[in-house]
Structure formats: structure tokens, C-alpha cells
Motif scaffolding. Structure first.
Motif, PDB file in Angstrom:
ATOM      1  N   LEU A 191       0.838  -1.189   0.000  1.00 31.95           N
ATOM      2  CA  LEU A 191       0.000   0.000   0.000  1.00 31.95           C
ATOM      3  C   LEU A 191       0.879   1.248   0.000  1.00 31.95           C
ATOM      4  O   LEU A 191       2.017   1.227   0.472  1.00 31.95           O
TER       5      LEU A 191
ATOM      6  N   TYR B 151       0.551   5.308   1.333  1.00 32.42           N
ATOM      7  CA  TYR B 151      -0.203   6.282   2.117  1.00 32.42           C
ATOM      8  C   TYR B 151       0.440   7.644   1.936  1.00 32.42           C
ATOM      9  O   TYR B 151       1.651   7.755   1.766  1.00 32.42           O
TER      10      TYR B 151
ATOM     11  N   PRO C 227      -1.996   9.167   8.331  1.00 32.20           N
ATOM     12  CA  PRO C 227      -1.792   8.731   6.944  1.00 32.20           C
ATOM     13  C   PRO C 227      -3.126   8.485   6.248  1.00 32.20           C
ATOM     14  O   PRO C 227      -4.061   7.952   6.852  1.00 32.20           O
TER      15      PRO C 227
ATOM     16  N   PHE D 183       4.327   7.238   2.391  1.00 34.69           N
ATOM     17  CA  PHE D 183       4.803   6.025   3.037  1.00 34.69           C
ATOM     18  C   PHE D 183       4.406   4.813   2.204  1.00 34.69           C
ATOM     19  O   PHE D 183       3.262   4.674   1.769  1.00 34.69           O
TER      20      PHE D 183
ATOM     21  N   ARG E  36      -1.152  -6.797  10.096  1.00 31.23           N
ATOM     22  CA  ARG E  36      -0.312  -5.669  10.472  1.00 31.23           C
ATOM     23  C   ARG E  36       0.492  -5.136   9.288  1.00 31.23           C
ATOM     24  O   ARG E  36       0.944  -5.908   8.442  1.00 31.23           O
ATOM     25  N   LEU E  37       0.673  -3.821   9.256  1.00 31.54           N
ATOM     26  CA  LEU E  37       1.451  -3.189   8.212  1.00 31.54           C
ATOM     27  C   LEU E  37       2.865  -2.907   8.699  1.00 31.54           C
ATOM     28  O   LEU E  37       3.063  -2.507   9.856  1.00 31.54           O
TER      29      LEU E  37
ATOM     30  N   PHE F 290       5.904  -0.399   7.681  1.00 31.41           N
ATOM     31  CA  PHE F 290       6.066   0.834   6.916  1.00 31.41           C
ATOM     32  C   PHE F 290       7.531   1.120   6.608  1.00 31.41           C
ATOM     33  O   PHE F 290       8.443   0.756   7.370  1.00 31.41           O
ATOM     34  N   GLY F 291       7.754   1.838   5.499  1.00 30.44           N
ATOM     35  CA  GLY F 291       9.039   2.461   5.239  1.00 30.44           C
ATOM     36  C   GLY F 291       9.155   3.753   6.025  1.00 30.44           C
ATOM     37  O   GLY F 291       8.236   4.152   6.744  1.00 30.44           O
ATOM     38  N   GLU F 292      10.296   4.431   5.828  1.00 33.04           N
ATOM     39  CA  GLU F 292      10.560   5.644   6.607  1.00 33.04           C
ATOM     40  C   GLU F 292       9.885   6.876   6.032  1.00 33.04           C
ATOM     41  O   GLU F 292       9.851   7.925   6.663  1.00 33.04           O
TER      42      GLU F 292
END
Lengths: 113, 112
Positions: free
Chosen positions: B34, B36, B44, B89, B99-100, B102-104
Motif C-alpha cells: 500500500l 499512504y 496517513p 509512506f 499488520r502493516l 512501513f518504510g521511513e
């Protein structure tokens, strides 16, 4: 409104105090997630509920963190004996069912002095 | 161990041009991805998603491409608009609804 609602938006507490953060998911959403976002980082998973059942709490950083969703709608994240490293934005997200994207609230910014 | 990485902290493009945001992942079990968008002091906002059975998904000005062999995905925004300026993101999950991770994030600035 129709979105995920979190309260309070901002919370300042002294080190050692207990805090409680509230999340009102979108009506009818079965899944509810809590994430912690440190400054300049992406959100990190804390815990997951499906209805009232807490199915995954592997992301909770210590036993000072506790979450509940007793009636399968509103959820509360509680942090006991807060520490400075608990300072972050706490995000709540909900989704209608498995396979649907998560929708986020605006978060609670927690500052521990 | 950062399982989802966005190597560009920032990107600046001119209005009307294409914005390309990149994301790499290491966990081969991820099968749902995904993007965001996040404005300051807001949560987000979901933009677009793709499952691992596809290599492209389009929604208006937004297209996501997935290269499973390279463990790489990208978000294309065409044409870019000043209102697109935000932090983007990339996120991934093992099953769509779990659960996701995420990148930074990448700060996109679209200049008028």
C-alpha cells in the motif's frame, strides 16, 4: 465525522504517570490496529484487534503497554509508568474486514517530560 | 532489521511532471502493498494498493508498479500537483488485512 477519531490529540505527562489514549474506529469496522510513530520514522505496529479479541500484541514494547477493546468498537491504549522514550505519535487504524485497507486517525501526540 | 525501505528521504518535482517514489522490501512473504500520503499533524491517508498477483494498479493520476523478483515497488503520480506535496509512506503486509510494516517515508515537494 465518519473517520477514525482519536483523543486526546495532544497529551503531556510527567515521567512515571499513567496515560490512556482513546480510539473510536469507523462504525462497523471489525479490525483495529495501534501503531507508534517516532519523529522522522514510519509508523510501527503495536497491537491488533478483531472485534473484541486481541489477536496480536507482539509489537507492544513492554508490559507497561496495555490495550483493550471490550465491546468490539472503542479501544483504549494504556501506558503505565511512562518513560521519556514513550514520547511519540500513537496512531489508531481500522478496516472493515480482512482484505480492505486500513484507515488511520490523526493520532495522539504524547510528550513525556 | 528494516524490512521496508524508502531510500530517498525527499523528492522535488515541477508541477505537471511525473513524480516517481520508490520502495524496496526484503521479506519475501509480503504479498500486499500500500501507499499512504501524510500531511503534517494528520494521520496517513490511504492512496492505492496492490496485491502480489498483480504487477500494476492504476487509480486516476496514481499508478503503483510491483516487481516481485526485484522486491521493488514504485508509485507514479502524473501529472504532479502542488497539493500532492506531502510525506509518502510505502507499507507491506504478509496477508491483506494484517499488520502493516512501513518504510521511513519520502517527502515529496511539487513546485508550482
Amino acid at each position: 465525522g465518519a473517520g477514525v477519531s482519536q483523543s486526546p490529540r495532544y497529551k503531556v505527562a510527567k515521567r512515571g504517570q499513567d496515560v490512556a489514549l482513546r480510539c473510536d474506529p469507523i462504525s462497523g469496522h471489525v479490525s483495529l490496529f495501534w501503531y507508534q510513530q517516532a519523529l522522522g520514522q514510519g509508523p510501527e505496529f503495536l497491537t491488533y484487534f478483531q472485534n473484541e479479541a486481541q489477536l496480536d500484541k507482539s509489537g507492544l514494547p513492554s508490559d507497561r503497554f496495555f490495550a483493550e477493546r471490550p465491546e468490539g468498537s472503542v479501544s483504549t491504549l494504556k501506558i503505565q509508568r511512562t518513560q521519556q522514550e514513550d514520547s511519540a505519535v500513537y496512531l489508531c487504524a481500522s478496516s472493515f474486514r480482512v482484505g480492505q485497507p486500513q484507515h488511520f486517525g490523526d493520532g495522539t501526540r504524547l510528550s513525556i517530560l | 532489521d528494516q524490512q521496508v525501505k524508502q531510500n530517498s528521504p525527499s523528492l522535488s518535482v515541477q508541477e505537471g511532471r511525473i513524480s516517481i517514489l520508490n520502495c524496496d522490501y526484503t521479506n519475501s512473504m509480503f504479498d500486499y502493498f500500500l501507499w499512504y500520503k501524510k500531511y503534517p499533524a494528520e494521520g496517513p491517508t490511504f492512496l492505492i494498493s496492490i496485491s502480489s498477483i498483480k504487477d500494476k494498479n492504476e487509480d486516476g493520476r496514481f499508478t503503483v508498479f510491483l516487481n516481485k523478483s526485484a522486491k521493488h515497488l514504485s508509485l507514479h503520480i502524473v501529472p504532479s500537483q502542488p497539493g500532492d506535496s506531502a510525506v509518502y509512506f510505502c507499507a507491506a503486509s504478509v496477508a491483506s488485512g494484517s499488520r502493516l510494516t512501513f518504510g521511513e517515508g519520502t517527502q515529496l515537494t511539487v513546485n508550482p
